[in-house]
Write a protein that holds these residues in place. Structure first.
Motif, PDB file in Angstrom:
ATOM      1  N   ILE A  21      10.862  -3.454  -1.786  1.00 59.25           N
ATOM      2  CA  ILE A  21      11.982  -3.020  -0.322  1.00 59.25           C
ATOM      3  C   ILE A  21      11.225  -2.588   0.776  1.00 59.25           C
ATOM      4  O   ILE A  21      11.561  -3.169   1.878  1.00 59.25           O
ATOM      5  N   ILE A  22       9.933  -1.766   0.862  1.00 61.80           N
ATOM      6  CA  ILE A  22       9.547  -1.873   1.608  1.00 61.80           C
ATOM      7  C   ILE A  22       8.409  -2.667   2.241  1.00 61.80           C
ATOM      8  O   ILE A  22       8.066  -2.913   3.132  1.00 61.80           O
ATOM      9  N   ALA A  23       7.531  -3.323   0.792  1.00 58.06           N
ATOM     10  CA  ALA A  23       6.851  -4.379   1.691  1.00 58.06           C
ATOM     11  C   ALA A  23       7.772  -5.711   2.430  1.00 58.06           C
ATOM     12  O   ALA A  23       8.055  -6.287   2.613  1.00 58.06           O
ATOM     13  N   ILE A  24       9.045  -5.600   1.710  1.00 55.96           N
ATOM     14  CA  ILE A  24       9.396  -6.631   2.456  1.00 55.96           C
ATOM     15  C   ILE A  24       9.757  -6.856   3.899  1.00 55.96           C
ATOM     16  O   ILE A  24      10.136  -7.135   4.337  1.00 55.96           O
ATOM     17  N   LEU A  25      10.080  -5.080   4.222  1.00 57.19           N
ATOM     18  CA  LEU A  25       9.970  -4.809   5.013  1.00 57.19           C
ATOM     19  C   LEU A  25       9.479  -4.799   6.207  1.00 57.19           C
ATOM     20  O   LEU A  25       9.601  -5.569   7.711  1.00 57.19           O
ATOM     21  N   VAL A 108     -10.748  -8.012   0.964  1.00 55.18           N
ATOM     22  CA  VAL A 108     -10.638  -7.397  -0.766  1.00 55.18           C
ATOM     23  C   VAL A 108     -10.191  -6.070  -0.800  1.00 55.18           C
ATOM     24  O   VAL A 108      -9.559  -5.484  -1.692  1.00 55.18           O
ATOM     25  N   MET A 109     -10.430  -5.403   0.288  1.00 54.09           N
ATOM     26  CA  MET A 109     -10.028  -4.066   0.241  1.00 54.09           C
ATOM     27  C   MET A 109      -8.725  -3.626   0.091  1.00 54.09           C
ATOM     28  O   MET A 109      -8.127  -2.855  -0.309  1.00 54.09           O
ATOM     29  N   PRO A 110      -8.328  -3.918   1.171  1.00 53.76           N
ATOM     30  CA  PRO A 110      -6.039  -3.685   0.719  1.00 53.76           C
ATOM     31  C   PRO A 110      -6.071  -3.900  -0.650  1.00 53.76           C
ATOM     32  O   PRO A 110      -5.455  -3.223  -1.464  1.00 53.76           O
ATOM     33  N   PRO A 111      -6.226  -4.802  -1.627  1.00 57.41           N
ATOM     34  CA  PRO A 111      -5.490  -5.426  -3.266  1.00 57.41           C
ATOM     35  C   PRO A 111      -6.469  -4.236  -3.527  1.00 57.41           C
ATOM     36  O   PRO A 111      -6.205  -4.416  -4.985  1.00 57.41           O
ATOM     37  N   ILE A 112      -8.090  -3.783  -3.579  1.00 57.98           N
ATOM     38  CA  ILE A 112      -8.231  -3.171  -4.557  1.00 57.98           C
ATOM     39  C   ILE A 112      -7.950  -1.356  -4.340  1.00 57.98           C
ATOM     40  O   ILE A 112      -7.249  -0.869  -5.429  1.00 57.98           O
ATOM     41  N   MET A 113      -7.481  -0.988  -2.754  1.00 57.52           N
ATOM     42  CA  MET A 113      -6.552   0.348  -2.688  1.00 57.52           C
ATOM     43  C   MET A 113      -5.341   0.141  -3.242  1.00 57.52           C
ATOM     44  O   MET A 113      -5.061   1.119  -4.377  1.00 57.52           O
ATOM     45  N   LEU A 114      -4.217  -1.182  -3.640  1.00 55.20           N
ATOM     46  CA  LEU A 114      -3.060  -1.531  -4.224  1.00 55.20           C
ATOM     47  C   LEU A 114      -3.333  -1.306  -5.946  1.00 55.20           C
ATOM     48  O   LEU A 114      -2.827  -0.682  -6.351  1.00 55.20           O
ATOM     49  N   LEU A 185       1.928   2.714  -1.009  1.00 56.43           N
ATOM     50  CA  LEU A 185       1.649   1.438  -2.312  1.00 56.43           C
ATOM     51  C   LEU A 185       3.159  -0.055  -1.260  1.00 56.43           C
ATOM     52  O   LEU A 185       2.366  -0.926  -1.848  1.00 56.43           O
ATOM     53  N   GLY A 186       3.415   0.037  -0.974  1.00 56.76           N
ATOM     54  CA  GLY A 186       4.546  -0.838  -0.211  1.00 56.76           C
ATOM     55  C   GLY A 186       4.015  -1.693   0.867  1.00 56.76           C
ATOM     56  O   GLY A 186       3.765  -2.595   1.100  1.00 56.76           O
ATOM     57  N   LEU A 187       3.281  -1.260   1.805  1.00 56.09           N
ATOM     58  CA  LEU A 187       2.710  -1.293   2.811  1.00 56.09           C
ATOM     59  C   LEU A 187       0.939  -1.818   2.520  1.00 56.09           C
ATOM     60  O   LEU A 187       1.269  -3.259   2.739  1.00 56.09           O
ATOM     61  N   LEU A 188       0.917  -1.766   1.421  1.00 53.83           N
ATOM     62  CA  LEU A 188      -0.284  -2.605   0.674  1.00 53.83           C
ATOM     63  C   LEU A 188       0.130  -3.804   0.353  1.00 53.83           C
ATOM     64  O   LEU A 188      -0.388  -4.904   0.415  1.00 53.83           O
ATOM     65  N   LEU A 189       1.164  -3.644  -0.292  1.00 51.47           N
ATOM     66  CA  LEU A 189       1.995  -5.471  -0.939  1.00 51.47           C
ATOM     67  C   LEU A 189       2.521  -5.598  -0.450  1.00 51.47           C
ATOM     68  O   LEU A 189       2.218  -7.307  -0.434  1.00 51.47           O
ATOM     69  N   GLY A 190       3.193  -5.418   0.835  1.00 55.29           N
ATOM     70  CA  GLY A 190       3.204  -5.992   2.250  1.00 55.29           C
ATOM     71  C   GLY A 190       2.009  -7.237   2.272  1.00 55.29           C
ATOM     72  O   GLY A 190       2.128  -8.172   2.831  1.00 55.29           O
ATOM     73  N   GLU A 191       0.985  -5.871   2.932  1.00 56.02           N
ATOM     74  CA  GLU A 191      -0.232  -6.856   3.153  1.00 56.02           C
ATOM     75  C   GLU A 191      -0.985  -7.706   2.659  1.00 56.02           C
ATOM     76  O   GLU A 191      -0.816  -8.628   2.875  1.00 56.02           O
ATOM     77  N   VAL A 192      -0.502  -7.445   1.674  1.00 53.04           N
ATOM     78  CA  VAL A 192      -1.624  -8.729   0.754  1.00 53.04           C
ATOM     79  C   VAL A 192      -0.526  -9.792   0.357  1.00 53.04           C
ATOM     80  O   VAL A 192      -1.192 -10.874   0.556  1.00 53.04           O
ATOM     81  N   LEU A 193       0.708  -9.842  -0.191  1.00 52.01           N
ATOM     82  CA  LEU A 193       1.610 -10.877   0.031  1.00 52.01           C
ATOM     83  C   LEU A 193       1.609 -11.550   1.983  1.00 52.01           C
ATOM     84  O   LEU A 193       1.183 -12.425   2.003  1.00 52.01           O
ATOM     85  N   GLN A 194       1.526 -10.556   2.808  1.00 49.42           N
ATOM     86  CA  GLN A 194       1.303 -11.396   4.212  1.00 49.42           C
ATOM     87  C   GLN A 194      -0.454 -12.128   4.172  1.00 49.42           C
ATOM     88  O   GLN A 194      -0.005 -12.806   4.573  1.00 49.42           O
ATOM     89  N   SER A 195      -1.034 -11.508   3.926  1.00 47.32           N
ATOM     90  CA  SER A 195      -2.164 -11.645   4.360  1.00 47.32           C
ATOM     91  C   SER A 195      -2.876 -13.298   3.369  1.00 47.32           C
ATOM     92  O   SER A 195      -3.531 -13.551   3.889  1.00 47.32           O
TER      93      SER A 195
END
Length: 247
Positions: A21-25, A108-114, A185-195
Motif C-alpha cells: 500500500i505504501i509503495a502504491i501511494l 543497485v542500492m535500493p533493491p539491495i537495501m530492500l 520498506l514500502g518506499l524502497l519497494l515503490g522506488e524499485v518498481l518506479q525505477s
C-alpha cells in the motif's frame, strides 16, 4: 540503556499488504507530482529512496577507490523541475572502471537495501536495518554541502525520540519502530518498481536522453539495453525474494 536493549531486541512480523500500500501511494504521488501539494509530498516520500540511490553512488565509488565530495537531496520543487534532478552525488574516480562501478551503484542500492530490510526482519534482527540507515543519514549529514534539510530531519527525529523516552511507553515505541520499518520498506519497494519502469522508458526513448545508462554506454561502448536489463533483473530478483520472505 534499557531503550537501546529494547531497540536491538525488538522483533516483529512484516505486513506485506502495508508495504505494498505504501509503495502504491509512493508511485501514485510521483506520477501526479505536477499538482502543488503532490510536489511537496513527492519530495518527502522519496527522501529515503533518493538518499539510498545517491548513497549507492558514493558507496560504490569508495569501494572502487574513489573520493566522494558531495551528496545532495534536492528539496525545492522549482529546482527539481529546472534541473530534472531529485538529488546528485559528486564523486571522483581514479579510472574508467571506477566510474562505471560508481554509476552502477546508485541503481543497485535500493533493491539491495530492500533485501537487507526484508532479511533483517525475517531473521529477527530488524534493528540492524534501521541502524544501517542511521549511519547512512549521519554520513550524509557530514558530507552534504546543503545541511539545512538533514539538520531539520535530525531535529524532528530527536524531538520524537525525546517524546517517546519521556513518556516511557514501550508499546508506543514498538509501534513507531514497526511503522517506520514498514514505511522505509514500502518506499524502497515503490522506488524499485518506479525505477524499473523509468529505466525501461529511458532505454527505448528516441532520441536517446542523457541519463546514467546512456553515460555508461558511452564510456564502455556496451549497449545501454544491457545495463538496463542488469538493473531491472536485480530489481525483479529483490521482488521475488520479498514475496518469498513474506509468504
Amino acid at each position: 540503556m534499557l531503550y537501546l536493549e529494547n531497540f536491538f531486541t525488538t522483533t516483529f512480523s512484516l505486513n506485506i499488504y502495508l508495504i505494498v500500500i505504501i509503495a502504491i501511494l509512493y508511485i501514485f504521488i510521483h506520477h501526479n507530482r505536477q499538482h502543488t501539494i503532490n510536489q511537496y509530498l513527492d519530495i518527502y516520500f522519496n527522501y529515503i529512496p533518493v538518499l539510498t540511490h545517491e548513497f549507492g553512488h558514493v558507496l560504490f565509488n569508495k569501494i572502487s577507490g574513489g573520493k566522494a565530495k558531495d551528496l545532495v537531496i534536492v528539496m525545492r520543487p522549482s529546482e527539481r523541475l529546472q534541473t530534472m534532478q531529485q538529488g546528485y552525488a559528486i564523486t571522483q574516480s581514479k579510472h574508467l572502471v571506477g566510474q562505471c562501478i560508481t554509476t552502477l551503484g546508485g541503481y543497485v542500492m535500493p533493491p539491495i537495501m530492500l533485501l537487507i530490510g526484508l532479511s533483517a526482519a525475517h531473521y529477527n534482527h530488524p534493528s540492524l536495518f534501521l541502524t544501517a540507515y542511521i549511519f547512512i543519514f549521519i554520513y550524509y549529514l557530514f558530507l552534504t554541502s546543503r545541511k539545512v534539510s538533514p539538520i531539520i530531519v535530525l531535529i524532528i527525529l530527536g524531538t520524537l525520540l525525546y517524546f517517546l523516552i519521556q513518556h516511557d511507553n514501550q508499546a508506543l515505541i514498538y509501534y513507531v519502530v514497526l511503522l517506520s520499518y514498514h514505511m522505509i520498506l514500502g518506499l524502497l519497494l515503490g522506488e524499485v518498481l518506479q525505477s524499473s519502469w523509468t529505466i525501461f522508458n529511458l532505454t527505448f526513448q528516441k532520441p536517446a536522453p542523457s541519463w546514467d545508462g546512456h553515460t555508461l554506454a558511452t564510456m564502455t561502448h556496451i549497449p545501454t539495453i544491457l545495463f538496463s536489463i542488469l538493473w531491472i533483473a536485480i530489481n525483479f530478483f529483490s521482488l521475488y525474494l520479498m514475496f518469498k520472505f513474506t509468504f
